[in-house]
Enzyme design. Structure first.
Site, PDB file in Angstrom:
ATOM      1  N   SER A  81      15.880  -6.621  18.191  1.00  0.00           N
ATOM      2  CA  SER A  81      15.765  -6.992  19.390  1.00  0.00           C
ATOM      3  C   SER A  81      15.364  -5.759  20.217  1.00  0.00           C
ATOM      4  O   SER A  81      14.154  -5.303  19.948  1.00  0.00           O
ATOM      5  CB  SER A  81      17.230  -7.299  19.702  1.00  0.00           C
ATOM      6  OG  SER A  81      17.386  -8.017  21.180  1.00  0.00           O
ATOM      7  N   ASP A 194      17.130 -14.239  18.317  1.00  0.00           N
ATOM      8  CA  ASP A 194      17.525 -12.727  18.281  1.00  0.00           C
ATOM      9  C   ASP A 194      17.962 -12.284  16.751  1.00  0.00           C
ATOM     10  O   ASP A 194      19.254 -13.000  16.645  1.00  0.00           O
ATOM     11  CB  ASP A 194      18.425 -12.585  19.492  1.00  0.00           C
ATOM     12  CG  ASP A 194      18.385 -11.082  19.701  1.00  0.00           C
ATOM     13  OD1 ASP A 194      19.250 -10.385  19.072  1.00  0.00           O
ATOM     14  OD2 ASP A 194      18.213 -10.756  20.833  1.00  0.00           O
TER      15      ASP A 194
END
Length: 298
Positions: A81, A194
């Site tokens: 991320s 993610d």
């Protein structure tokens, strides 16, 4: 949450945004480069692992500044991320100082392309991908200056997706695609979300990629007190709770953990970037003796 607030929050997910002309990556100062070269033959192979943390990812920049000043250059960079974004810039040759300069020039919308009428997300993700590729001069992952891997989650299989080749911008986009905020990143028949869903601080993945030692940077925060006021806040609070448990498990496998004292700085606190970078520097300074000891660097 109004449009401007959402753009700020979505920009925080990506970690950095900028205006103006691209700053070219510069080599390390001569002394630091010489120290790193002299250590390369003797030290064990080690990885720098950068965890997810939305706006708190700015702290990674402070950590990198100190590691470079100390000549502590990893053999591998792995990120999830916000950590994937900062890690990609680092692997491309940007110094911590250069990344700080970029991070100070924020413009709403540079990395958050809002869409309407899509039931799968509010941010397309194309802008983030283009932003990364612009500043990395469209360099594919396998041609970056340091070996690099970005970690995402395969939405269909639930398995980790580890990007080590190809489009660096897409890899960062995939790793940063928070479900229900970003539309899943699609490549062929696969969709990605993610990486924090399955590996917020990808230490085990770094070891699987060959690292003998791991220095991990955790920038996850404490879930915020009180009741989330909207859908976005509720979603991110839920992510914080989930990531906290996963992070505690992952950090047990690191040789050194750098954990800046971020207190309750919110994941959307885009205005605290200076403070976050400073806190990252302070935490890295405290960790330098442990890093040298673990890696037998003297």
């Amino acid at each position: 949450m109004d449009r401007r607030s959402f753009l700020n929050a979505a920009g925080a997910l990506a970690g950095i945004a900028t205006t103006g002309s691209a700053a070219r990556a510069q080599p390390l100062p001569g002394a630091a480069r010489a120290r790193a070269a002299s250590q390369a033959a003797a030290r064990p192979r080690w990885a720098l692992v950068l965890g997810g943390g939305t706006a708190r990812g700015f702290a990674h920049i402070g950590v990198i500044k100190v590691l470079q000043q100390e000549g502590l250059m990893p053999d591998l960079v792995v990120g999830t991320s916000a950590g994937a974004l900062i890690g990609a810039f680092f692997a491309a040759g940007y110094s911590g100082v250069q990344m700080e300069e970029v991070a100070m020039k924020v413009k709403d919308g540079d990395v958050a392309d809002l869409v309407t009428g899509n039931k799968r997300g509010m941010v397309a993700g194309d802008a983030l991908q283009a932003f990364v590729n612009k500043y990395l001069y469209n360099t594919p992952i396998e041609r970056l200056k340091l070996p690099f891997a970005a970690v995402a989650a395969n939405l269909t299989t639930g398995e980790p997706a580890i990007f080590r080749t190809g489009d660096a911008g897409f890899a960062v986009r995939a790793s940063s695609s928070v479900p229900a905020v970003f539309i899943p990143a699609r490549q062929g028949d696969n969709e990605y979300v993610d990486g924090g869903l399955i590996s917020p601080v990808p230490i085990r993945i770094a070891r699987d990629l060959g690292a003998d030692h791991v220095v991990a940077v955790s920038v996850s925060g404490t879930p915020q007190a009180g009741h989330p006021v909207g859908m976005y806040e509720l979603l991110m609070q839920s992510f914080d709770i989930m990531a906290s448990s996963l992070t505690r498990l992952e950090l047990r496998e690191a040789d050194v953990v750098i954990k800046p004292e971020l207190g309750r700085i919110a994941f959307t606190d885009f205005d605290s970037r200076n403070l976050l970078i400073t806190l990252g520097e302070q935490a890295a300074r405290r960790a330098v003796p442990s890093i040298r000891s673990k890696l037998r660097l003297g």
